[in-house]
Design a protein around this motif. Structure first.
Motif, PDB file in Angstrom:
ATOM      1  N   CYS A 284       0.817  -1.219   0.000  1.00 51.58           N
ATOM      2  CA  CYS A 284       0.000   0.000   0.000  1.00 51.58           C
ATOM      3  C   CYS A 284       0.846   1.262   0.000  1.00 51.58           C
ATOM      4  O   CYS A 284       0.349   2.334  -0.313  1.00 51.58           O
ATOM      5  N   THR A 285       2.130   1.158   0.394  1.00 49.79           N
ATOM      6  CA  THR A 285       2.950   2.371   0.445  1.00 49.79           C
ATOM      7  C   THR A 285       4.143   2.317  -0.499  1.00 49.79           C
ATOM      8  O   THR A 285       4.779   3.331  -0.729  1.00 49.79           O
ATOM      9  N   THR A 286       4.449   1.133  -1.004  1.00 50.83           N
ATOM     10  CA  THR A 286       5.668   1.026  -1.809  1.00 50.83           C
ATOM     11  C   THR A 286       5.402   1.428  -3.256  1.00 50.83           C
ATOM     12  O   THR A 286       4.556   0.829  -3.918  1.00 50.83           O
ATOM     13  N   PRO A 287       6.101   2.464  -3.745  1.00 56.03           N
ATOM     14  CA  PRO A 287       5.899   2.869  -5.134  1.00 56.03           C
ATOM     15  C   PRO A 287       6.501   1.839  -6.093  1.00 56.03           C
ATOM     16  O   PRO A 287       7.482   1.182  -5.755  1.00 56.03           O
ATOM     17  N   VAL A 288       5.903   1.715  -7.253  1.00 59.93           N
ATOM     18  CA  VAL A 288       6.437   0.786  -8.243  1.00 59.93           C
ATOM     19  C   VAL A 288       7.660   1.407  -8.913  1.00 59.93           C
ATOM     20  O   VAL A 288       7.800   2.624  -8.952  1.00 59.93           O
ATOM     21  N   SER A 289       8.540   0.571  -9.386  1.00 63.05           N
ATOM     22  CA  SER A 289       9.647   1.079 -10.192  1.00 63.05           C
ATOM     23  C   SER A 289       9.881   0.104 -11.331  1.00 63.05           C
ATOM     24  O   SER A 289       9.535  -1.084 -11.223  1.00 63.05           O
TER      25      SER A 289
END
Lengths: 235, 551, 181
Positions: A67-72
């Motif tokens: 829920c908090t980790t941005p995609v890369s």
């Protein structure tokens, strides 16, 4: 969205197109990949506290809250490994054993996200002894009730109060096992002058901790209604 | 002020101090103050007057030379003589014999030379030697020359390159390469940027950062100004525990003096570089020392950590790029700038350069604050610097890394102290706490003690740390009461791994270490508690034993 | 796992609970006949057996452990049973039987409430019944439990599923089925 903001990721082996600014969870949702959540609620800021939505990211020994980790770009995500299932089951068991959660006498019985998740993951018993400390129940408000014996400290109510209603009546006091949601400066709910009695806290509570007295629970927890309120954000 | 003015002050101060043949440094740190260090300062001043040696002997307050267990201590230069347990009476005798007659008073001297033999003092280079309340003392000792070098001769990129070349890694515990961290912040376009110095040292039995701030505050401030120059920040915060009143006062005074000399503020030393530093006091939460917890606290919110990424380097204080360094890391910066990164990289081990401060406590003969090169073995630290186990008892375990460190057994004494080796063994560098445990201690009880600390200090945000740790503590309690089941060992291990892997921040991720390492190295003690209802160290079951006698 | 007539010895026990789980067990209606083909009931509140027998293959236990008699009984049951199944929230988590645990002297408090404060005539605490334990406890805090069927009560369907699986020597999969309350 411009082309440059497209991010290619893989979730459970499936190629998924995400966009810059996506979290793993939002990208997975768009791709109809299920990741269990509890403290997360669409429309509220992400909290990252319940640890149910943790996922594995290839190349890192750590676990990431989706829920908090941005995609890369190039990220390879596993949402449902043996280890994750085991941890999620433990998490649910621990939440259930932290307070005297007794479903059979709870207003939320049958409409409870914690109960549903326990069922989904087959948490059929508690592996650790339950805590038996009695917590406060605030019955002073005309119709809103907070029963701390059932609170799982997900902070949804605090976020809804602050971010949607914009009054920030609710907050957290103490820390660790003594954490507790408070009204204003830890006062009785009835004496709060900042509370607008909007009931958003009751609508977003995933369990039976905050509820509206003398109202059928199915009505309070109507998910469509909650969605409607959350969609008004910013208006 | 210009750089030349600082150099002139250095010259003048050195000259002034050169008039004195002797210098008596009285430790006025938190360790020695309660034993009457300030009275002692007066006693020495009076004695010097009485014997008429004022002109050749300077009496000054100073920070801690490290030998905290034998306070109050006095460092007499030249020669580095350390007098222990000094009283006003002894003070007169010392002045009479050592200063007037030139004969050191042998029976009052700190005799454990081994304590200093293997130490290498870079961070604590000035500790105990200068007066922390006088910026001139620091400048005379070569202080702020690194800053002048940066401002006049180096570009921010060159500064970062020098730090990268030194191999310096974060001394807050995790060991992230400092140069890389600075680079992350420096390349951010978003402004303003902030730098934060972390002095929220909350571990029981750990006092390295406090001592540093009390003994040599300017080394932290100088390192911080350099870091701000390197990353392009204009505002800095030093986050100090409010429970460190002396450190707070020392830093406040140091900041005032640095400001008066234009070392912080607008247009520093006429270089065009602006940088301000504010003190922020913590409100007594261990968790506020966590990187994102400290940010929340500085912003005025509850000190609860948040998940990373985004890292503070991109989104820190008020969403702006923020550099957070431990104060010990910052104190390493000036010598690196002055002597070059290559010089620093030669100290310690190839992957772990430099030195590390440790608070050596527990059952050792010479407890105190030490600074050793990386790669030194635990055996050297405990048995050479520490002088072996107190009262000749047997060594049992050593807890490395504070309350969330690991308990290592005798077989691990050959372990070199560096980030990787410690982590592999189940311990951490952490806050630099080394607690030595002798054979009278029960390892289940030890695990319980440190777990209990972490249960109290957990912020309560994430489930594994809030509930998981609590349950680990309860199971340990049950085992100590003789109500344990054999399944409990597996359950403890499972919960420990779960809390370690699934927790949100460093506190939860390391808090199960005492439990996991005692299970790994001292499993037989757990088994004895559970299956034989017996505590090998004779600590637990005392209540029950006395009950049985009554019956 | 075969007893008399090729059937397994089967027992059901009722501790501190409301008997709702036994009701739900009977609620299997005609499907219980399938089960009856495979089991020999040797001990149950549904029949007249005074002593818990030895060599029981499967025992289903309803209710939490609330008093000393139950504490002794459950230990005996564990000794004489191959597979022990906790059925219903009281047996699994303690349910509302354990609500008194949150009170200081919970056992005393509920006795006082039931027999003194709310008595209309001749208030007194009975002394000829087993002594209440200071804390009511779920089964797995006292003995090893092999399988759990949560629910208040668990549905007849779930009970049937778990029992069928166990009697057939398979492990029931509780994912998506173990609903508290």
């Amino acid at each position: 969205m411009s082309v440059s903001s497209v991010v290619k990721i893989k979730i459970d082996g499936v190629e998924v197109t995400a966009y810059e600014g996506d979290t793993i969870l939002s990208a997975a949702k768009r791709a109809s990949i299920y990741i269990p959540t509890l403290c997360y609620l669409d429309g509220l800021s992400s909290y990252g506290g319940c640890r149910l939505c943790i996922v594995e990211v290839k190349g890192s020994p750590k676990l990431f809250p989706s829920c908090t980790t941005p995609v890369s770009n190039g990220m390879e995500i596993i949402t449902n490994s043996e280890r994750l299932r085991k941890f999620r089951k433990l998490t649910l068991g621990l939440i259930l054993s932290e307070k005297p959660h007794i479903c059979s006498i709870c207003v939320a019985n049958g409409h409870c996200e914690l109960q549903d998740l326990a069922k989904e993951f087959g948490v059929d018993h508690l592996r650790v002894e339950r805590e038996w400390t009695a917590h406060k129940i605030d019955l002073t408000h005309d119709f809103l009730v907070i029963d701390h014996n059932r609170c799982i400290l997900c902070a949804r109510c605090i976020r809804a109060c602050d971010e949607i209603e914009g009054v920030h009546v609710l907050d957290m006091k103490m820390r660790g096992k003594d954490s507790q949601v408070i009204v204003d400066m830890d006062e009785d709910w009835a004496s709060s002058r900042s509370c607008t009695s909007c009931r958003k806290c009751a609508r977003v509570c995933p369990v039976g901790a905050i509820y509206v007295r003398d109202k059928p629970f199915s009505e309070i927890k109507d998910k469509e209604m909650a969605k409607f309120i959350l969609s008004r954000r910013g208006l | 002020m210009k750089p030349e003015d600082i150099l002139r002050i250095a010259r003048e101060e050195t000259e002034k101090q050169g008039f004195y043949k002797y210098r008596i440094n009285i430790c006025c740190s938190s360790g020695c103050l309660p034993f009457g260090a300030l009275n002692l300062l007066k006693a020495f001043e009076n004695a010097v007057k009485k014997f008429g040696v004022e002109s050749e002997c300077k009496v000054a307050r100073a920070g801690c030379p490290g030998t905290c267990s034998v306070g109050p201590v006095v460092l007499l230069e030249p020669g580095g003589y350390i007098y222990q347990n000094v009283t006003p009476e002894k003070a007169r005798e010392i002045v009479k014999s050592h200063i007037v007659a030139g004969i050191p008073v042998k029976e009052y001297l700190y005799a454990n030379e081994a304590f200093f033999k293997k130490q290498l003092r870079l961070v604590l280079r000035n500790a105990g030697k200068i007066n922390p309340m006088r910026i001139e003392d620091y400048i005379a000792a070569g202080g702020y020359q690194a800053l002048i070098k940066c401002l006049t001769k180096m570009t921010p990129k060159e500064v970062i390159d020098e730090i990268t070349a030194s191999g310096l890694r974060g001394r807050g515990g995790a060991g992230f390469p400092t140069g890389q961290k600075w680079n992350f912040v420096a390349r951010e376009k978003n402004t303003p940027k902030y730098v934060v110095a972390n002095l929220d040292e909350g571990d029981p039995g750990v006092f390295a950062n406090r001592t540093l701030a009390e003994a040599d505050p300017h080394s932290i401030i100088e390192g911080m100004i350099i870091s701000a120059y390197a990353v392009g920040a204009e505002q800095g915060y030093i986050y100090v525990r409010a429970e460190y009143p002396l450190a707070v006062n020392t830093l406040r005074e140091a900041l005032r003096q640095a400001k008066a000399m234009n070392l912080i503020g607008e247009n520093i030393l006429e270089s065009g570089f602006n940088f301000n530093i504010e003190l922020r006091l913590g409100a007594g939460a261990f968790i506020a020392g966590e990187e994102t917890g400290i940010l929340a606290s500085i912003e005025g919110r509850r000190a609860t950590p948040r998940p990373r990424p985004p890292y503070p380097a991109t989104s820190g204080l008020w969403g702006k790029p923020t550099l957070i360094n431990n104060v010990e890391t910052l104190a390493n910066v000036p010598p690196i700038i002055l002597n070059g990164g290559d010089w620093f990289a030669k100290i310690g081990t190839p992957k772990c350069t430099g030195t590390k401060c440790f608070s050596l406590t527990g059952k050792v003969n010479n407890p105190g604050l030490i600074e050793v090169p990386m790669g030194i073995t635990l055996r050297e630290v405990i048995f050479e610097i520490g002088g072996g186990i107190l009262r000749g008892r047997k060594f049992k375990a050593v807890l490395v890394g504070g309350p969330s460190g690991g308990c290592l057994p005798e077989s691990m004494l050959g372990l070199p102290i560096d980030y990787e080796s410690l982590t592999k063994a189940g311990a951490i560098m952490g806050s630099g706490g080394i607690v030595v445990i002798d054979d009278t201690a029960c390892m289940v009880d030890t695990a319980w003690f440190f777990t209990d600390f972490c249960v109290d200090e957990s912020c309560g945000k994430c489930v594994p740390c809030r509930v998981g740790l609590l349950k680990i503590r309860n199971i340990l309690e049950r085992i100590m009461k003789g109500e344990g089941k054999m399944d409990d060992i597996d359950l403890l291990e499972e919960l420990g791994v779960y809390v370690r892997d699934a927790s949100l921040c460093g506190l939860g991720q390391t808090a199960p270490n005492p439990t996991l390492t005692t299970l790994r190295y001292f499993r037989d003690e757990y088994v004895a508690h559970i299956s034989e209802k017996r505590c090998p160290a004779g600590k637990c079951f005392k209540e029950q034993a006395s009950l049985e006698v009554k019956e | 796992m075969m007893g008399e007539l090729g059937k397994i010895n089967f027992a059901t026990v009722w501790l501190s609970g409301c008997s709702g789980c036994h009701m739900s067990f009977l609620d299997q209606d005609e499907q219980i006949l399938d089960l009856a083909q495979k089991i020999q009931l040797v001990y149950s509140p549904l029949m007249d057996a005074k002593i818990f027998p030895e060599n029981v293959d499967v025992t289903v236990v309803e209710g939490a452990i609330g008093n000393e008699e139950q504490l002794n009984l459950i230990k005996k049951i564990r000794k004489h049973t191959k597979i022990l199944i906790a059925i219903g929230d009281c047996a699994v988590t303690g349910n509302m039987v354990t609500l008194r645990n949150a009170l200081d002297d919970g056992a005393g408090a509920i006795l006082k409430r039931a027999y003194i404060e709310t008595a209309t005539k001749n208030p007194q605490i009975p002394n000829d019944v087993p002594k209440l334990l200071e804390r009511a406890r779920p089964l797995n805090e006292v003995i090893k439990v092999d399988y759990f069927i949560p629910g208040c009560p668990p549905s007849a369907h779930l009970i049937k599923y778990v029992l069928t699986e166990i009697i057939s020597g398979r492990t029931p999969n509780m994912e998506g089925k173990a609903k508290y309350g």
